[in-house]
Scaffold this motif. Structure first.
Motif, PDB file in Angstrom:
ATOM      1  N   THR A  28       0.844  -1.190   0.000  1.00  0.00           N
ATOM      2  CA  THR A  28       0.000   0.000   0.000  1.00  0.00           C
ATOM      3  C   THR A  28       0.873   1.230   0.000  1.00  0.00           C
ATOM      4  O   THR A  28       1.728   1.393   0.858  1.00  0.00           O
ATOM      5  CB  THR A  28      -0.909   0.018   1.244  1.00  0.00           C
ATOM      6  N   PRO A  83     -11.209   3.268   2.598  1.00  0.00           N
ATOM      7  CA  PRO A  83      -9.958   3.929   2.209  1.00  0.00           C
ATOM      8  C   PRO A  83      -9.008   4.087   3.390  1.00  0.00           C
ATOM      9  O   PRO A  83      -9.411   4.061   4.559  1.00  0.00           O
ATOM     10  CB  PRO A  83     -10.436   5.299   1.708  1.00  0.00           C
ATOM     11  N   GLN A  84      -7.745   4.267   3.071  1.00  0.00           N
ATOM     12  CA  GLN A  84      -6.759   4.609   4.083  1.00  0.00           C
ATOM     13  C   GLN A  84      -6.977   6.059   4.489  1.00  0.00           C
ATOM     14  O   GLN A  84      -7.323   6.900   3.658  1.00  0.00           O
ATOM     15  CB  GLN A  84      -5.351   4.433   3.509  1.00  0.00           C
ATOM     16  N   PRO A 164     -10.616   8.654  -6.341  1.00  0.00           N
ATOM     17  CA  PRO A 164      -9.716   7.786  -5.576  1.00  0.00           C
ATOM     18  C   PRO A 164      -9.097   8.454  -4.355  1.00  0.00           C
ATOM     19  O   PRO A 164      -8.907   7.812  -3.325  1.00  0.00           O
ATOM     20  CB  PRO A 164      -8.644   7.404  -6.608  1.00  0.00           C
ATOM     21  N   VAL A 165      -8.775   9.751  -4.460  1.00  0.00           N
ATOM     22  CA  VAL A 165      -8.160  10.466  -3.334  1.00  0.00           C
ATOM     23  C   VAL A 165      -8.987  11.700  -3.014  1.00  0.00           C
ATOM     24  O   VAL A 165      -9.331  12.478  -3.900  1.00  0.00           O
ATOM     25  CB  VAL A 165      -6.711  10.888  -3.668  1.00  0.00           C
ATOM     26  N   ALA A 189     -14.030   9.005  -0.826  1.00  0.00           N
ATOM     27  CA  ALA A 189     -12.646   8.598  -1.099  1.00  0.00           C
ATOM     28  C   ALA A 189     -12.591   7.115  -1.445  1.00  0.00           C
ATOM     29  O   ALA A 189     -13.036   6.268  -0.680  1.00  0.00           O
ATOM     30  CB  ALA A 189     -11.769   8.890   0.119  1.00  0.00           C
ATOM     31  N   ALA A 191      -9.590   5.353  -2.298  1.00  0.00           N
ATOM     32  CA  ALA A 191      -8.391   4.687  -1.791  1.00  0.00           C
ATOM     33  C   ALA A 191      -7.746   5.423  -0.625  1.00  0.00           C
ATOM     34  O   ALA A 191      -7.183   4.788   0.261  1.00  0.00           O
ATOM     35  CB  ALA A 191      -7.365   4.538  -2.922  1.00  0.00           C
ATOM     36  N   LEU A 192      -7.826   6.759  -0.619  1.00  0.00           N
ATOM     37  CA  LEU A 192      -7.096   7.531   0.386  1.00  0.00           C
ATOM     38  C   LEU A 192      -7.854   8.798   0.747  1.00  0.00           C
ATOM     39  O   LEU A 192      -8.339   9.514  -0.129  1.00  0.00           O
ATOM     40  CB  LEU A 192      -5.702   7.907  -0.154  1.00  0.00           C
TER      41      LEU A 192
END
Length: 210
Positions: A28, A83-84, A164-165, A189, A191-192
């Motif tokens: 990741t 998401p992170q 994605p972000v 979000a 992924a992040l």
């Protein structure tokens, strides 16, 4: 009669069989913490009178690092996984600057501009304020195009599509703005989620695990 040496078969060493490809271990990607640095000057928007338009993030990335800037696909995929979340502690006055540094680093590390959505709770980003001066239709058309970083106010987060972000700047605004908009930003979000703001307030909304 003299003995004739036996003809040995040529040995093929493993190193001569060509390169062996080993799948890289999945990992990741971690977003580096923004580091303050110089900011490029704004450039005028071609073809329209009025104040100078802040330089778009894609242009900033091109100025900072030679070579082509990655472009976003027409419809970036957004994962349904959780998401992170990365927290960057900042005051309300410094949250927007921290968010800008986060965007710059995301672009520098290869993230496509169209993958990034920035949300502010207080004063809008100068780019958003300038684009809205030409009307909401033009402003949201750029959102739908997905070819650059898009900046939106927390009150507009329901209308903004997922990316994605998401970079969230808790830079003041009405009481409760962060608590109301941050869970929606998390849902947007893929992924992040990068949150710039008061750590105590952010943890109270998202949980102590942030």
């Amino acid at each position: 009669m003299p003995l004739t040496p036996a003809i040995e078969e040529p040995q093929i060493h493993e190193s001569a069989q060509g390169p062996r490809v080993t799948p890289a271990a999945s990992r990741t990607a971690q977003t580096p913490r923004p580091v303050p640095g110089p900011r490029p000057a704004a450039v005028p928007r071609p073809g329209r009178p009025g104040p100078a338009r802040p330089a778009p993030p894609a242009q900033r990335a091109a100025q900072a690092a030679p070579g082509p800037v990655p472009t976003a696909s027409a419809a970036p995929s957004v994962s349904a996984a959780v998401p992170q979340v990365q927290l960057i502690p900042a005051s309300a006055e410094g949250a927007l600057d921290a968010a800008e540094e986060a965007v710059d680093l995301l672009l520098d590390t290869g993230r496509a501009p169209g993958d990034i959505l920035v949300i502010t709770t207080g004063d809008p980003h100068p780019w958003a304020a300038h684009e809205l001066s030409f009307g909401e239709a033009s402003y949201w058309a750029q959102h739908d195009a997905r070819d650059d970083v898009f900046y939106a106010d927390a009150s507009q987060v329901q209308r903004a599509a997922g990316r994605p972000v998401v970079v969230f700047a808790a830079n003041g605004g009405p009481a409760g703005a962060t608590a109301a908009a941050l869970p929606v930003a998390l849902a947007r979000a893929g992924a992040l989620l990068v949150v710039c703001g008061d750590a105590k307030e952010i943890n109270s909304v998202l949980g102590a695990g942030v």
